[in-house]
Design a protein around this motif. Structure first.
Motif, short mmCIF file in Angstrom:
data_model
loop_
_atom_site.label_atom_id
_atom_site.label_comp_id
_atom_site.label_asym_id
_atom_site.label_seq_id
_atom_site.Cartn_x
_atom_site.Cartn_y
_atom_site.Cartn_z
N HIS A 172 -2.00 -0.46 -32.73
CA HIS A 172 -1.71 0.88 -33.27
C HIS A 172 -0.67 0.76 -34.36
O HIS A 172 0.31 0.02 -34.23
CB HIS A 172 -1.21 1.81 -32.16
CG HIS A 172 -0.87 3.17 -32.64
ND1 HIS A 172 -1.78 3.97 -33.30
CD2 HIS A 172 0.29 3.88 -32.60
CE1 HIS A 172 -1.21 5.12 -33.62
NE2 HIS A 172 0.05 5.08 -33.22
N ASN A 220 -1.97 15.85 -29.97
CA ASN A 220 -0.68 16.46 -30.31
C ASN A 220 0.31 15.33 -30.57
O ASN A 220 1.04 14.88 -29.69
CB ASN A 220 -0.18 17.35 -29.16
CG ASN A 220 -1.11 18.52 -28.90
OD1 ASN A 220 -1.56 19.18 -29.85
ND2 ASN A 220 -1.42 18.78 -27.65
N LYS A 221 0.30 14.85 -31.80
CA LYS A 221 1.09 13.68 -32.13
C LYS A 221 2.57 14.01 -32.35
O LYS A 221 2.92 15.10 -32.80
CB LYS A 221 0.53 13.00 -33.39
CG LYS A 221 -0.80 12.29 -33.19
CD LYS A 221 -1.18 11.55 -34.45
CE LYS A 221 -2.47 10.77 -34.25
NZ LYS A 221 -2.83 10.01 -35.47
N GLU A 222 3.40 13.03 -32.04
CA GLU A 222 4.83 13.09 -32.30
C GLU A 222 5.32 11.67 -32.49
O GLU A 222 4.67 10.71 -32.07
CB GLU A 222 5.57 13.77 -31.15
CG GLU A 222 5.36 13.08 -29.80
CD GLU A 222 6.08 13.80 -28.68
OE1 GLU A 222 7.30 13.62 -28.59
OE2 GLU A 222 5.40 14.52 -27.92
N THR A 223 6.46 11.54 -33.11
CA THR A 223 7.03 10.21 -33.30
C THR A 223 7.73 9.78 -32.01
O THR A 223 8.66 10.44 -31.54
CB THR A 223 8.02 10.20 -34.47
OG1 THR A 223 7.35 10.63 -35.64
CG2 THR A 223 8.57 8.81 -34.70
N ASP A 255 9.03 2.93 -33.46
CA ASP A 255 8.40 4.20 -33.08
C ASP A 255 7.14 4.41 -33.93
O ASP A 255 7.07 4.00 -35.09
CB ASP A 255 9.36 5.36 -33.31
CG ASP A 255 10.57 5.30 -32.37
OD1 ASP A 255 10.52 4.49 -31.41
OD2 ASP A 255 11.54 6.03 -32.60
N THR A 256 6.14 5.06 -33.32
CA THR A 256 4.90 5.38 -34.03
C THR A 256 4.51 6.81 -33.75
O THR A 256 5.05 7.47 -32.85
CB THR A 256 3.76 4.44 -33.60
OG1 THR A 256 3.64 4.50 -32.17
CG2 THR A 256 4.03 3.01 -34.02
N SER A 257 3.54 7.30 -34.52
CA SER A 257 3.04 8.67 -34.31
C SER A 257 1.94 8.64 -33.27
O SER A 257 0.84 8.13 -33.52
CB SER A 257 2.51 9.22 -35.64
OG SER A 257 1.99 10.53 -35.46
N ILE A 258 2.24 9.18 -32.07
CA ILE A 258 1.28 9.14 -30.97
C ILE A 258 1.27 10.46 -30.21
O ILE A 258 2.23 11.24 -30.28
CB ILE A 258 1.59 7.99 -29.97
CG1 ILE A 258 3.01 8.17 -29.40
CG2 ILE A 258 1.42 6.64 -30.61
CD1 ILE A 258 3.37 7.19 -28.30
N ASP A 259 0.19 10.70 -29.50
CA ASP A 259 0.14 11.76 -28.49
C ASP A 259 0.59 11.10 -27.19
O ASP A 259 -0.15 10.32 -26.58
CB ASP A 259 -1.30 12.30 -28.37
CG ASP A 259 -1.41 13.47 -27.40
OD1 ASP A 259 -0.70 13.45 -26.37
OD2 ASP A 259 -2.21 14.38 -27.66
N ASN A 276 8.33 6.19 -29.03
CA ASN A 276 8.21 4.77 -28.72
C ASN A 276 7.30 4.59 -27.53
O ASN A 276 7.37 5.35 -26.56
CB ASN A 276 9.60 4.18 -28.44
CG ASN A 276 9.58 2.67 -28.49
OD1 ASN A 276 9.10 2.02 -27.57
ND2 ASN A 276 10.11 2.11 -29.58
N HIS A 301 -6.39 7.88 -32.66
CA HIS A 301 -5.07 7.56 -33.19
C HIS A 301 -5.16 6.67 -34.43
O HIS A 301 -4.13 6.34 -35.03
CB HIS A 301 -4.24 6.83 -32.12
CG HIS A 301 -3.58 7.76 -31.14
ND1 HIS A 301 -4.24 8.30 -30.06
CD2 HIS A 301 -2.31 8.25 -31.08
CE1 HIS A 301 -3.41 9.05 -29.37
NE2 HIS A 301 -2.23 9.05 -29.96
#
Length: 455
Positions: free
Chosen positions: A454, A307-310, A344-348, A312, A434
């Motif tokens: 990442h 469940n990814k979101e932008t 910031d990156t796209s991560i769960d 930090n 990821h």
């Protein structure tokens, strides 16, 4: 125990197939050779008959008188062929045998002029092969006769020889084909027996194969598969034993301290709080173990989702540091973070917290003295997370295997520190999901550094 041959066995099927092909090809080839030999032999007889007649005609052309005629007849006496000499009106002048009806019937009529050659060549229906050779300018004729009964006898003998020889060759070929099919299928039967034993749990099997053909490669593959299954089975059994131990220990703590609190033996608030903290800590330990097991099962069936979101990564790391700092201090190990400004990156977030938690907790487990540092920075458009410790390190020959499911470097060491052998397996799969990468550098008795990249 004797093997029983069944009609559906591969060796029998191969034997029947090869035998059928061989017998079919053998009879086709035999028929062709037989026909060719018979035709060549009969053609030779025919040509020889014509040549002999022409030779006699040439002699008579030079001296066509009674003495020469008797000499020619004498030459064909007591031999296989016969000769008959006639004048231009087909009157018989001399003959090596008394002419029979078949000889007379094939003599040309006076109005028939023949240039020479065969006038009867049907050896199956008539008594003679017959040729005619004119003498000079048709002054007379030389008839040559070859009895076809001899040809038929020779063909019968030839048939008998061919049948007996064919029968012997077929028997020998069948025996050879049977032996070869057995030799060809023996490795397959051995492999079948090996796989049957593997199905019963006897994974390690020795399959004696030689060479480098497809059968040898298949045997080696089955043998290698058995070894891998045995290793997996051993790892699984060890894993189950470890998980049982990992569950039993915290459950024992939880049950023991909860019984003490339930019975009211402890009345001091600070002691009650201490016991409750222990219960809470052991419950978290069980939770992480169960989560690892659930993650492994999801990975195996392909249902592992993110469940990814932008976000930090630094706040995630800070949270892990705060949660694990008491555990590090309890061991006398310094736990610190150097978190540089990263994008910031796209991560769960929850999964990345699980990754950092697993790596930092492992560092605490295997660090006796010194410290643990978590560092973040950017490199080549990647966000890098570096977890370094001064622990006991990982042997160089184990570095590639630490990511394997159920793998642990040292079982005795694991029993002291705890661990199911699933943590790093789950960590690597989360990072790869990821689209990132994780690497490790380690020196025994000096420490270990895990680096996550990442984008």
């Amino acid at each position: 125990m004797k093997r029983r041959f069944k009609m559906n066995s591969i060796s029998i099927k191969l034997g029947i197939l090869f035998s059928g092909i061989f017998i079919g090809l053998f009879f086709i080839l035999g028929f062709i050779l037989y026909s060719a030999f018979t035709n060549l032999f009969i053609d030779y007889i025919k040509q020889d008959l014509v040549v002999r007649g022409n030779n006699h005609a040439n002699v008579l052309e030079k001296q066509f008188h009674q003495e020469t005629i008797e000499h020619v007849v004498k030459m064909e006496t007591d031999v296989t062929t016969d000769v008959l000499i006639a004048d231009s009106n087909q009157n018989i002048l001399a003959s090596s045998v008394v002419p029979d009806e078949d000889m007379k019937e094939h003599m040309l009529h006076s109005d028939e002029i023949h240039k020479g050659g065969l006038i009867e060549e049907d050896w199956r229906e008539h008594d003679y092969l017959i040729s005619i050779s004119p003498i000079g300018n048709y002054q007379g004729y030389v008839y040559m006769y070859y009895p076809t009964s001899l040809l038929r006898e020779i063909v019968v003998v030839l048939n008998i020889v061919m049948i007996v020889t064919s029968f012997g060759i077929v028997l020998l070929a069948l025996a050879l084909i049977g032996f070869m099919s057995r030799m060809l299928t023996k490795p397959l039967i051995t492999m079948k027996e090996a796989t049957n034993k593997m199905a019963l749990g006897k994974y390690k099997q020795i399959i004696p194969v030689s060479g480098n053909d497809e059968l040898a490669q298949l045997g080696e593959s089955i043998q290698s598969l058995g070894e891998q299954l045995q290793e997996f089975d051993d790892s699984r059994n060890e894993f189950l034993a470890t998980v049982s131990h990992e569950l039993r220990t915290p459950l024992t703590y939880i049950k023991g301290y909860s019984d003490i609190l339930t019975k009211g033996i402890i009345t001091k608030p600070e002691e009650q709080e201490e016991y409750l903290n222990i219960i809470n800590k052991e419950a978290k330990r069980i939770t992480f173990l169960v989560n690892d097991l659930l993650d492994v099962s999801k990975l195996q069936v392909g249902k592992f989702e993110l469940n990814k979101e932008t976000a930090n990564i630094n706040p995630v790391i800070q949270k892990v540091i705060i949660n694990l700092k008491p555990e590090a201090e309890e061991k006398g190990v310094a736990l610190s973070a150097e978190l540089l400004d990263v994008p910031d990156t796209s991560i769960d977030v929850q999964r990345m917290e699980q990754v950092i938690y697993n790596l930092v907790e492992n560092a605490i487990k295997y660090t006796i003295e010194g410290g643990i540092t978590v560092l973040t920075y950017t490199t080549n458009d990647f966000v890098a997370i570096e977890i370094s410790d001064t622990g006991i390190g990982i042997p160089a020959d184990h570095l590639e295997q630490i990511w394997d499911r159920f793998y642990r470097v040292d079982s005795s060491r694991t029993r002291k520190t705890g661990g199911s052998g699933l943590g790093l397996y789950v960590v690597k799969n989360i990072i790869q999901s990821h689209g990132g990468d994780i690497r490790v550098e380690s020196t025994e008795n000096s420490g270990t550094t895990f680096t996550i990249y990442h984008k």
